[in-house]
Design a protein around this motif. Sequence first.
Motif, mmCIF file in Angstrom:
data_model
loop_
_atom_site.group_PDB
_atom_site.id
_atom_site.type_symbol
_atom_site.label_atom_id
_atom_site.label_comp_id
_atom_site.label_asym_id
_atom_site.label_seq_id
_atom_site.Cartn_x
_atom_site.Cartn_y
_atom_site.Cartn_z
ATOM 1 N N SER A 1 -17.055 30.187 -23.712
ATOM 2 C CA SER A 1 -17.954 29.843 -24.809
ATOM 3 C C SER A 1 -17.264 29.952 -26.156
ATOM 4 C CB SER A 1 -19.193 30.751 -24.776
ATOM 5 O OG SER A 1 -19.919 30.554 -23.584
ATOM 6 N N GLU A 2 -16.399 30.962 -26.308
ATOM 7 C CA GLU A 2 -15.700 31.129 -27.570
ATOM 8 C C GLU A 2 -14.657 30.035 -27.774
ATOM 9 O OE1 GLU A 2 -14.066 34.937 -28.209
ATOM 10 O OE2 GLU A 2 -15.962 35.992 -28.042
ATOM 11 N N LEU A 3 -14.023 29.621 -26.680
ATOM 12 C CA LEU A 3 -12.968 28.626 -26.779
ATOM 13 C C LEU A 3 -13.513 27.218 -26.983
ATOM 14 C CD1 LEU A 3 -10.468 29.797 -24.025
ATOM 15 C CD2 LEU A 3 -9.992 29.646 -26.459
ATOM 16 N N PHE A 4 -14.688 26.939 -26.434
ATOM 17 C CA PHE A 4 -15.197 25.573 -26.426
ATOM 18 C C PHE A 4 -16.586 25.435 -27.055
ATOM 19 C CE2 PHE A 4 -12.782 26.495 -22.541
ATOM 20 C CZ PHE A 4 -11.682 25.706 -22.766
ATOM 21 N N PRO A 5 -16.842 26.007 -28.210
ATOM 22 C CA PRO A 5 -18.198 25.946 -28.757
ATOM 23 C C PRO A 5 -18.656 24.546 -29.107
ATOM 24 C CG PRO A 5 -16.651 26.744 -30.410
ATOM 25 C CD PRO A 5 -15.899 26.688 -29.119
ATOM 26 N N SER A 6 -17.747 23.664 -29.477
ATOM 27 C CA SER A 6 -18.161 22.354 -29.992
ATOM 28 C C SER A 6 -18.295 21.294 -28.908
ATOM 29 C CB SER A 6 -17.157 21.861 -31.034
ATOM 30 O OG SER A 6 -15.889 21.670 -30.448
ATOM 31 N N ILE A 7 -17.858 21.578 -27.687
ATOM 32 C CA ILE A 7 -17.895 20.555 -26.644
ATOM 33 C C ILE A 7 -18.688 21.003 -25.432
ATOM 34 C CG2 ILE A 7 -15.707 19.528 -27.352
ATOM 35 C CD1 ILE A 7 -14.388 20.994 -25.031
ATOM 36 N N GLN A 8 -19.501 22.022 -25.595
ATOM 37 C CA GLN A 8 -20.268 22.556 -24.474
ATOM 38 C C GLN A 8 -21.120 21.480 -23.803
ATOM 39 O OE1 GLN A 8 -20.132 25.898 -23.482
ATOM 40 N NE2 GLN A 8 -21.208 25.204 -21.660
ATOM 41 N N ASN A 9 -21.680 20.576 -24.609
ATOM 42 C CA ASN A 9 -22.539 19.536 -24.050
ATOM 43 C C ASN A 9 -21.922 18.150 -24.217
ATOM 44 O OD1 ASN A 9 -24.674 21.359 -23.383
ATOM 45 N ND2 ASN A 9 -25.109 21.489 -25.582
ATOM 46 N N ASN A 10 -20.602 18.106 -24.208
ATOM 47 C CA ASN A 10 -19.882 16.864 -24.490
ATOM 48 C C ASN A 10 -20.290 15.712 -23.586
ATOM 49 O OD1 ASN A 10 -17.591 15.460 -25.852
ATOM 50 N ND2 ASN A 10 -16.842 15.323 -23.759
ATOM 51 N N LEU A 11 -20.595 15.980 -22.323
ATOM 52 C CA LEU A 11 -20.862 14.908 -21.379
ATOM 53 C C LEU A 11 -22.319 14.457 -21.386
ATOM 54 C CD1 LEU A 11 -18.731 16.265 -18.434
ATOM 55 C CD2 LEU A 11 -18.171 14.332 -19.879
ATOM 56 N N ASN A 12 -23.191 15.191 -22.062
ATOM 57 C CA ASN A 12 -24.616 14.883 -21.965
ATOM 58 C C ASN A 12 -24.985 13.534 -22.560
ATOM 59 O OD1 ASN A 12 -24.861 17.311 -20.772
ATOM 60 N ND2 ASN A 12 -25.791 18.360 -22.514
ATOM 61 N N GLU A 13 -24.208 13.023 -23.499
ATOM 62 C CA GLU A 13 -24.543 11.779 -24.175
ATOM 63 C C GLU A 13 -24.250 10.551 -23.311
ATOM 64 O OE1 GLU A 13 -21.421 10.642 -27.308
ATOM 65 O OE2 GLU A 13 -21.079 12.779 -26.978
ATOM 66 N N TYR A 14 -23.560 10.731 -22.192
ATOM 67 C CA TYR A 14 -23.181 9.604 -21.363
ATOM 68 C C TYR A 14 -24.182 9.383 -20.232
ATOM 69 C CZ TYR A 14 -18.803 10.027 -23.868
ATOM 70 O OH TYR A 14 -17.876 10.110 -24.858
ATOM 71 N N GLY A 15 -24.161 8.175 -19.697
ATOM 72 C CA GLY A 15 -25.117 7.806 -18.668
ATOM 73 C C GLY A 15 -24.797 8.348 -17.291
ATOM 74 N N TYR A 16 -23.593 8.814 -17.079
ATOM 75 C CA TYR A 16 -23.216 9.314 -15.761
ATOM 76 C C TYR A 16 -23.817 10.695 -15.532
ATOM 77 C CZ TYR A 16 -19.845 5.533 -15.607
ATOM 78 O OH TYR A 16 -19.267 4.301 -15.605
ATOM 79 N N ARG A 17 -24.744 10.757 -14.636
ATOM 80 C CA ARG A 17 -25.323 12.043 -14.286
ATOM 81 C C ARG A 17 -24.841 12.398 -12.888
ATOM 82 N NH1 ARG A 17 -25.385 12.807 -18.336
ATOM 83 N NH2 ARG A 17 -24.440 14.643 -17.467
ATOM 84 N N ALA B 1 -13.690 11.175 -20.087
ATOM 85 C CA ALA B 1 -14.585 11.498 -21.198
ATOM 86 C C ALA B 1 -16.032 11.166 -20.864
ATOM 87 C CB ALA B 1 -14.167 10.734 -22.449
ATOM 88 N N LYS B 2 -16.293 10.736 -19.619
ATOM 89 C CA LYS B 2 -17.630 10.286 -19.259
ATOM 90 C C LYS B 2 -18.190 10.951 -18.006
ATOM 91 C CE LYS B 2 -16.611 5.673 -21.100
ATOM 92 N NZ LYS B 2 -16.452 4.245 -20.757
ATOM 93 N N VAL B 3 -17.326 11.273 -17.071
ATOM 94 C CA VAL B 3 -17.771 11.820 -15.787
ATOM 95 C C VAL B 3 -17.205 13.224 -15.618
ATOM 96 C CG1 VAL B 3 -17.779 11.493 -13.283
ATOM 97 C CG2 VAL B 3 -17.832 9.509 -14.795
ATOM 98 N N ALA B 4 -18.089 14.172 -15.392
ATOM 99 C CA ALA B 4 -17.672 15.575 -15.351
ATOM 100 C C ALA B 4 -16.617 15.823 -14.288
ATOM 101 C CB ALA B 4 -18.889 16.462 -15.108
ATOM 102 N N GLU B 5 -16.804 15.234 -13.115
ATOM 103 C CA GLU B 5 -15.864 15.471 -12.027
ATOM 104 C C GLU B 5 -14.481 14.892 -12.330
ATOM 105 O OE1 GLU B 5 -19.918 15.838 -10.277
ATOM 106 O OE2 GLU B 5 -18.949 14.518 -11.723
ATOM 107 N N ILE B 6 -14.445 13.739 -13.011
ATOM 108 C CA ILE B 6 -13.155 13.175 -13.419
ATOM 109 C C ILE B 6 -12.499 14.065 -14.463
ATOM 110 C CG2 ILE B 6 -12.028 11.246 -14.588
ATOM 111 C CD1 ILE B 6 -13.987 9.355 -13.289
ATOM 112 N N SER B 7 -13.290 14.535 -15.404
ATOM 113 C CA SER B 7 -12.770 15.448 -16.419
ATOM 114 C C SER B 7 -12.157 16.688 -15.775
ATOM 115 C CB SER B 7 -13.884 15.857 -17.381
ATOM 116 O OG SER B 7 -13.421 16.814 -18.310
ATOM 117 N N ALA B 8 -12.861 17.256 -14.802
ATOM 118 C CA ALA B 8 -12.349 18.435 -14.102
ATOM 119 C C ALA B 8 -11.052 18.113 -13.381
ATOM 120 C CB ALA B 8 -13.398 18.941 -13.112
ATOM 121 N N ALA B 9 -11.008 16.943 -12.740
ATOM 122 C CA ALA B 9 -9.795 16.546 -12.030
ATOM 123 C C ALA B 9 -8.630 16.353 -12.995
ATOM 124 C CB ALA B 9 -10.052 15.263 -11.238
#
Length: 228
Positions: free
Chosen positions: A8-24, A151-159
């Motif tokens: 949380s301290e390292l990533f305060p500004s991108i915590q919800n980065n993926l929410n704006e995209y249509g990929y759920r 930048a759109k799909v959480a699983e791709i981001s993790a990979a």
Amino acid sequence: MSQIAQQSELFPSIQNNLNEYGYRSLTGTIAGIDEVGRGPLIGEVVAAAVILPAGCSLALQDSKKLTEAKREVLSELIREQALAFAIGVATPAEIDEINILQATMLAMQRAMNQVGEIARQKQIEIERVYVDGNRAPQLPYVAETVVKGDAKVAEISAASIIAKVYRDRQMIELDKKYPEYGFAKHKGYPTAEHLEKIKKFGLIDGYRKSFKPIKVLLEGNTSSNQEC
């Protein structure tokens, strides 16, 4: 400090980065694939495949937009929390033999085959596979390509994050063995500094002989030897 608090301290500004995209895609039945290392002159091309648990709240983002320290933290968190993950690689010899595109597809297949086996053992039915970019390997699953998917799909981001950390560590280890080349800094990419180091110190094992800067250097050496 707990890892969650550290995150949380390292990533305060991108915590919800993926929410704006249509990929759920955070359903626990979606896999994401990404690669790193297509451009470097040396080393393996690395792919990762990841299945995240439903409701995963990791602060994910395109690995290239994260600092090295943030990637390291997230890589460990992804490995801890993922339902399944795996790394697949293609060697420099394979890259030279079948070309970088096909070697990338091969690395992706290898990563996804491992994740598929883990999913089978855990009785996870893979619903779909999202692949970063515009080309997908042959897979025994429904697959969909996503341009700029990290930048759109959480699983791709993790990979993308675990693949990037894995390959960077390879370059850091290579730097320890050959510090004069500066691999820890340029990670094998064809920077002006890297090209100068190659000219000064020569080639070592692992350079991709089919890549133009290396191919030109090898052809130049062959011509020089013939002239002698």
